[in-house]
Design an enzyme around this catalytic site. Structure first.
Site, short mmCIF file in Angstrom:
data_model
loop_
_atom_site.label_atom_id
_atom_site.label_comp_id
_atom_site.label_asym_id
_atom_site.label_seq_id
_atom_site.Cartn_x
_atom_site.Cartn_y
_atom_site.Cartn_z
N ARG A 151 -14.26 148.63 -6.28
CA ARG A 151 -15.17 149.76 -6.45
C ARG A 151 -16.50 149.25 -6.99
O ARG A 151 -16.54 148.42 -7.88
CB ARG A 151 -14.54 150.74 -7.42
CG ARG A 151 -15.38 151.95 -7.74
CD ARG A 151 -14.67 152.92 -8.68
NE ARG A 151 -14.25 154.14 -8.00
CZ ARG A 151 -13.19 154.86 -8.33
NH1 ARG A 151 -12.41 154.47 -9.31
NH2 ARG A 151 -12.90 155.96 -7.68
N GLU A 178 -20.30 158.32 -23.65
CA GLU A 178 -21.12 159.43 -24.10
C GLU A 178 -21.27 159.44 -25.62
O GLU A 178 -20.43 158.92 -26.35
CB GLU A 178 -20.47 160.77 -23.70
CG GLU A 178 -20.38 161.01 -22.22
CD GLU A 178 -19.37 160.10 -21.54
OE1 GLU A 178 -18.31 159.83 -22.13
OE2 GLU A 178 -19.66 159.65 -20.41
N SER A 237 -17.51 157.37 -12.13
CA SER A 237 -17.34 157.08 -10.69
C SER A 237 -17.06 158.40 -9.97
O SER A 237 -17.42 159.46 -10.46
CB SER A 237 -16.19 156.10 -10.49
OG SER A 237 -14.96 156.65 -10.90
I1 8IG Z 1 -11.68 154.56 -18.83
O1 8IG Z 1 -14.77 158.32 -22.24
C1 8IG Z 1 -13.22 155.72 -19.32
N1 8IG Z 1 -14.24 155.86 -18.50
N2 8IG Z 1 -18.09 158.40 -19.08
N3 8IG Z 1 -16.41 158.35 -20.69
C2 8IG Z 1 -16.91 157.94 -19.50
N4 8IG Z 1 -16.26 157.12 -18.70
C3 8IG Z 1 -15.08 156.68 -19.11
C4 8IG Z 1 -14.51 157.05 -20.33
C5 8IG Z 1 -15.22 157.94 -21.16
N5 8IG Z 1 -13.33 156.42 -20.44
#
Ligand code: 8IG
Length: 278
Positions: free
Chosen positions: A98, A199, A218
């Site tokens: 990916r 975040e 994604s």
């Molecule tokens: I694994 O808490 C994973 N991918 N944006 N936030 C975001 N992407 C993630 C997170 C997450 N955990």
């Protein structure tokens, strides 16, 4: 064909991304010996074991031998494509390579695997990912169905005045089918952030306020491209962590990997059973 040392044709703005995808599909047919695939499956973090359970792998190829695919960004992200045949004779293209939007190679590169899957003949696109959970009731290691998404990337795979309907983007028919395999499956709205930083707690509160349940980096852009290509879409998130501020401890990539590793056998068998029923 391209390799990691040559230019990617998708980086040429004059290239037609659908022509590049058609070339990639030709590469896959030649390298796997399988002319057409019925189903495509993108394996996100935590879902890697599923490929072995879906059926018999008849070919494994290096993604970098296929036109338009770049090198994987993350160490340990498998850069392979596999052709698997299910017990019922369906051909599944398993995508373990990916490209994320945060890698900065542009949306064409992000959705190239999806467009390639469509060009191999796949009518169903199964998208999986590891993600953060916004709902307190959820726990790390829990798989959830994606019911809809909110695209917070401010980007799109669609170019020009290409108006595409996204009602029922994540097929209700396929979600219902998944629930016949596991009736306890919950579902939620996936918010795609650009990343790569996780975040802030305020951003997670925003996601919650606007109707999001899952946060990730994604899938939304890929789903849009899959719909544009006419595929029916099924999306799964593995909740590997509760989102920032929902869980009180800091998020670590290591923790995310570990939650994925522990949940892998269970969610992989779920995914294999769902794919067997498609
Ligand atoms: I694994 O808490 C994973 N991918 N944006 N936030 C975001 N992407 C993630 C997170 C997450 N955990």
């Amino acid at each position: 064909m391209s390799d990691s040392t040559t230019d990617n044709p998708l980086d040429d703005p004059a290239a037609d991304p659908f022509a590049v995808a058609a070339q990639a599909a030709d590469d896959i047919a030649r390298l796997t010996g399988v002319d057409r695939h019925d189903i495509a499956l993108t394996l996100g973090s935590g879902w890697g074991k599923a490929a072995e359970l879906i059926g018999e792998t008849t070919a494994t190829i290096d993604a970098t031998d296929v036109t338009g695919f770049g090198r994987p960004a993350l160490e340990g992200h498998v850069g392979t494509l596999r052709s698997v045949v299910t017990a019922r004779g369906k051909r599944v293209l398993v995508i373990g390579a990916r490209t994320h939007f945060y890698e900065g190679h542009g949306v064409r590169r992000v959705v190239h695997s999806v467009r390639t899957a469509a060009a191999t003949g796949a009518k169903t696109m199964v998208l999986t990912n590891g993600a953060g959970g916004v709902r307190h009731e959820w726990h790390p290691g829990q798989p959830v169905l994606i019911s809809d998404h909110i695209n917070l990337t401010a980007a799109s795979p669609l170019e020009g005045a290409t108006f595409i309907d996204l009602t029922d983007l994540y097929s209700l028919r396929l979600r219902d089918l998944a629930r016949t395999i596991d009736p306890t499956l919950e579902e939620g709205v996936y918010c795609q952030f650009r990343g790569p930083q996780y975040e802030t707690p305020a951003e997670v509160r925003m996601a919650k306020a606007i109707g999001g349940h899952i946060v990730g980096m994604s899938t939304a852009l890929e789903a849009i491209a899959a719909r544009q290509a006419g595929m029916e879409i099924l999306g799964f998130s593995l909740i590997t962590n509760l989102a920032a501020g929902i869980q009180t401890t800091p998020l670590s990539h290591q923790e995310v990997i570990e939650a994925g590793r522990q949940a892998e056998p269970v969610i992989s068998s779920l995914l294999a059973r769902v794919i067997g029923a498609l």
